[in-house]
Design a protein around this motif. Structure first.
Motif, PDB file in Angstrom:
ATOM      1  N   UNK A 100       4.546  -1.592  14.455  1.00 28.00           N
ATOM      2  CA  UNK A 100       3.658  -0.679  15.159  1.00 28.00           C
ATOM      3  C   UNK A 100       3.312   0.506  14.259  1.00 28.00           C
ATOM      4  N   UNK A 101       2.023   0.772  14.072  1.00 31.63           N
ATOM      5  CA  UNK A 101       1.606   1.797  13.114  1.00 31.63           C
ATOM      6  C   UNK A 101       2.085   3.193  13.508  1.00 31.63           C
ATOM      7  N   UNK A 102       2.030   3.524  14.799  1.00 36.28           N
ATOM      8  CA  UNK A 102       2.490   4.843  15.224  1.00 36.28           C
ATOM      9  C   UNK A 102       3.987   5.004  14.982  1.00 36.28           C
ATOM     10  N   UNK A 103       4.735   3.938  15.238  1.00 38.55           N
ATOM     11  CA  UNK A 103       6.172   4.001  14.990  1.00 38.55           C
ATOM     12  C   UNK A 103       6.468   4.085  13.498  1.00 38.55           C
ATOM     13  N   UNK A 104       5.674   3.364  12.692  1.00 35.00           N
ATOM     14  CA  UNK A 104       5.847   3.444  11.240  1.00 35.00           C
ATOM     15  C   UNK A 104       5.613   4.869  10.754  1.00 35.00           C
ATOM     16  N   UNK A 105       4.559   5.512  11.281  1.00 38.19           N
ATOM     17  CA  UNK A 105       4.252   6.878  10.860  1.00 38.19           C
ATOM     18  C   UNK A 105       5.348   7.849  11.293  1.00 38.19           C
ATOM     19  N   UNK A 106       5.903   7.640  12.484  1.00 43.68           N
ATOM     20  CA  UNK A 106       7.002   8.494  12.943  1.00 43.68           C
ATOM     21  C   UNK A 106       8.228   8.321  12.047  1.00 43.68           C
ATOM     22  N   UNK A 107       8.500   7.063  11.681  1.00 41.61           N
ATOM     23  CA  UNK A 107       9.601   6.804  10.758  1.00 41.61           C
ATOM     24  C   UNK A 107       9.341   7.424   9.393  1.00 41.61           C
ATOM     25  N   UNK A 108       8.074   7.334   8.927  1.00 44.57           N
ATOM     26  CA  UNK A 108       7.725   7.904   7.625  1.00 44.57           C
ATOM     27  C   UNK A 108       8.001   9.418   7.601  1.00 44.57           C
ATOM     28  N   UNK A 109       7.599  10.086   8.671  1.00 44.10           N
ATOM     29  CA  UNK A 109       7.822  11.530   8.730  1.00 44.10           C
ATOM     30  C   UNK A 109       9.317  11.833   8.688  1.00 44.10           C
ATOM     31  N   UNK A 110      10.092  11.044   9.422  1.00 44.04           N
ATOM     32  CA  UNK A 110      11.552  11.197   9.438  1.00 44.04           C
ATOM     33  C   UNK A 110      12.134  10.968   8.044  1.00 44.04           C
ATOM     34  N   UNK A 111      11.720   9.881   7.397  1.00 44.30           N
ATOM     35  CA  UNK A 111      12.270   9.535   6.088  1.00 44.30           C
ATOM     36  C   UNK A 111      11.821  10.495   5.002  1.00 44.30           C
ATOM     37  N   UNK A 112      10.581  10.970   5.066  1.00 41.08           N
ATOM     38  CA  UNK A 112      10.105  11.911   4.048  1.00 41.08           C
ATOM     39  C   UNK A 112      10.887  13.226   4.119  1.00 41.08           C
ATOM     40  N   UNK A 113      11.272  13.624   5.338  1.00 41.90           N
ATOM     41  CA  UNK A 113      12.108  14.814   5.464  1.00 41.90           C
ATOM     42  C   UNK A 113      13.443  14.639   4.759  1.00 41.90           C
ATOM     43  N   UNK A 114      14.020  13.450   4.900  1.00 42.54           N
ATOM     44  CA  UNK A 114      15.281  13.185   4.212  1.00 42.54           C
ATOM     45  C   UNK A 114      15.066  13.047   2.711  1.00 42.54           C
ATOM     46  N   UNK A 115      13.964  12.442   2.302  1.00 45.18           N
ATOM     47  CA  UNK A 115      13.703  12.281   0.872  1.00 45.18           C
ATOM     48  C   UNK A 115      13.554  13.637   0.176  1.00 45.18           C
ATOM     49  N   UNK A 116      13.074  14.635   0.903  1.00 43.44           N
ATOM     50  CA  UNK A 116      12.996  15.978   0.315  1.00 43.44           C
ATOM     51  C   UNK A 116      14.376  16.462  -0.108  1.00 43.44           C
ATOM     52  N   UNK A 117      15.375  16.072   0.653  1.00 41.72           N
ATOM     53  CA  UNK A 117      16.740  16.484   0.326  1.00 41.72           C
ATOM     54  C   UNK A 117      17.322  15.660  -0.823  1.00 41.72           C
ATOM     55  N   UNK A 118      16.759  14.474  -1.044  1.00 40.69           N
ATOM     56  CA  UNK A 118      17.256  13.613  -2.114  1.00 40.69           C
ATOM     57  C   UNK A 118      16.616  13.921  -3.465  1.00 40.69           C
ATOM     58  N   UNK A 119      15.632  14.801  -3.496  1.00 43.64           N
ATOM     59  CA  UNK A 119      14.891  15.052  -4.739  1.00 43.64           C
ATOM     60  C   UNK A 119      15.808  15.494  -5.874  1.00 43.64           C
ATOM     61  N   UNK A 120      16.798  16.315  -5.579  1.00 40.42           N
ATOM     62  CA  UNK A 120      17.703  16.812  -6.616  1.00 40.42           C
ATOM     63  C   UNK A 120      19.044  16.088  -6.599  1.00 40.42           C
ATOM     64  N   UNK A 121      19.130  15.003  -5.841  1.00 37.22           N
ATOM     65  CA  UNK A 121      20.385  14.253  -5.771  1.00 37.22           C
ATOM     66  C   UNK A 121      20.474  13.274  -6.942  1.00 37.22           C
ATOM     67  N   UNK A 122      21.529  12.463  -6.940  1.00 27.55           N
ATOM     68  CA  UNK A 122      21.733  11.482  -8.005  1.00 27.55           C
ATOM     69  C   UNK A 122      21.290  10.080  -7.584  1.00 27.55           C
ATOM     70  N   UNK A 123      20.420  10.019  -6.586  1.00 28.18           N
ATOM     71  CA  UNK A 123      20.007   8.724  -6.071  1.00 28.18           C
ATOM     72  C   UNK A 123      19.303   7.877  -7.130  1.00 28.18           C
ATOM     73  N   UNK A 124      18.414   8.492  -7.902  1.00 28.29           N
ATOM     74  CA  UNK A 124      17.721   7.749  -8.954  1.00 28.29           C
ATOM     75  C   UNK A 124      18.698   7.357 -10.056  1.00 28.29           C
ATOM     76  N   UNK A 125      19.632   8.250 -10.397  1.00 25.56           N
ATOM     77  CA  UNK A 125      20.586   7.990 -11.481  1.00 25.56           C
ATOM     78  C   UNK A 125      21.474   6.788 -11.183  1.00 25.56           C
TER      79      UNK A 125
END
Length: 381
Positions: free
Chosen positions: A348-373
């Motif tokens: 469902x596109x609306x649910x996907x967008x809601x999930x995207x907003x949720x995940x992007x908020x968490x990804x902001x916190x991962x920007x300086x983490x060691x996830x890529x490393x």
């Protein structure tokens, strides 16, 4: 880049969002990563068993013991154990207390609210009077500083809460190892699903706290308080230990004029997902204690894996730290899947967008983490 049925995310870590939407984890699914994650969680499960038993013992039997010299002995004090303790031939329970203090300081959830409630104070006052009725000096001190013993009781409550949380996680990680040995766990997504299933199964498990005082049981946190495993221990633990933490003494200055420590707790990034593994092994660095404990219990197949790397086991603590971080990104994946507003595999596109907003908020916190490393096969460098 993976195509999506809606407008692609513009986030710098969009790759990880797409990975989650496809049922993958924040950690790349490779045979080596699977060995590291399952092996280190086997060791971690053994260590957490010891941590949990000790925290529960301290909470229940060391309540308001202001100078708990033997709190790490679990009630079994002997000269031989004392010698091992002094020689540090033991589990480093200090790391468990470091995590407990992190949860207490950062707070969050209904547990944090409950220990500031009137009901908690009434329950504690009853236990305090029973515990110290023959100690007029401490009772008098408590009248002068009415929050002194109450704060000690709050800390005991967090001992018990973290002990109960780690009891569940220890069993979960050890059963993961058993399933891996039986051939039931064959990928990183399998690991994540096992952890998610465990979190869901125990989500509503009550968090309670009772103390024994002179043969009588005093309830400090009753089941009726409605505190549960997931929201009152798991989520605050992830926030306090995975993300925020607090700076290790001796590595940065706590002097306000030096401006080396952020002004707000919400800006702290000293948790397990951010920690540089290189200082592991340095005196005064709390994770060193955990890595030292885990090194004694890593399974043979993980030992062999480390021996096939460039430095073999010369930098074993660093390797354990990296493996541990990888495993924690699997746990974090399970938590994100459980907390997302909708199933991450929704169409469902609306649910996907809601999930995207949720995940992007968490990804902001991962920007300086060691996830890529940790996704770059660092053990092969």
């Amino acid at each position: 880049m993976v195509t999506t049925p809606i407008q692609p995310s513009q986030h710098p870590l969009a790759e990880y969002i797409y990975r989650l939407e496809q049922g993958q984890a924040l950690l790349k699914d490779t045979p080596d990563n699977l060995i590291e994650v399952v092996g280190i969680l086997k060791s971690y499960g053994v260590v957490l068993d010891a941590y949990s038993n000790n925290l529960n013992y301290i909470g229940k039997y060391q309540f308001l013991v202001l100078f708990p010299f033997f709190k790490y002995f679990n009630g079994d004090v002997s000269f031989s154990k004392l010698l091992k303790h002094w020689w540090h031939d033991r589990i480093n329970y200090e790391y468990a207390e470091y995590c407990m203090r992190g949860m207490l300081w950062h707070g969050g959830g209904k547990l944090d609210e409950y220990v500031d409630s009137k009901e908690f104070r009434v329950n504690c006052d009853r236990a305090i009077k029973a515990k110290l009725k023959s100690n007029p000096f401490i009772l008098g001190l408590n009248k002068i500083f009415p929050n002194f013993l109450l704060e000690q009781a709050k800390m005991s409550a967090y001992y018990a809460a973290l002990g109960q949380f780690w009891r569940v996680m220890s069993d979960m990680f050890l059963s993961l190892s058993d399933r891996y040995d039986a051939g039931e766990i064959n990928s990183i997504p399998d690991v994540v699903q096992h952890i998610l299933d465990g979190l869901v199964a125990n989500a509503s498990r009550p968090i309670t706290f009772e103390v024994d005082i002179k043969g009588e049981t005093y309830t400090i946190i009753p089941e009726e308080a409605g505190l549960t495993f997931l929201m009152e221990t798991a989520v605050p633990y992830v926030e306090a230990v995975f993300f925020r933490g607090f700076p290790f003494l001796g590595t940065v200055s706590y002097n306000a004029q030096a401006n080396q420590v952020p002004n707000g707790q919400e800006c702290f990034t000293y948790g397990a997902l951010y920690a540089d593994p290189l200082p592991v092994g340095s005196a005064g660095i709390p994770p060193t204690l955990l890595m030292q404990d885990m090194r004694h219990y890593i399974p043979d197949y993980l030992h062999k894996f480390y021996q096939n790397s460039l430095r073999q086991e010369d930098d074993l603590l660093v390797k354990i730290c990296i493996s541990f971080q990888k495993s924690m990104y699997c746990v974090t994946t399970a938590a994100l899947r459980g907390l997302a507003p909708h199933s991450l595999d929704t169409k469902d596109e609306q649910e996907i967008m809601a999930n995207r907003k949720f995940l992007e908020g968490w990804m902001n916190r991962f920007l300086t983490s060691r996830m890529v490393d940790v996704n770059q096969d660092v053990l092969k460098i």
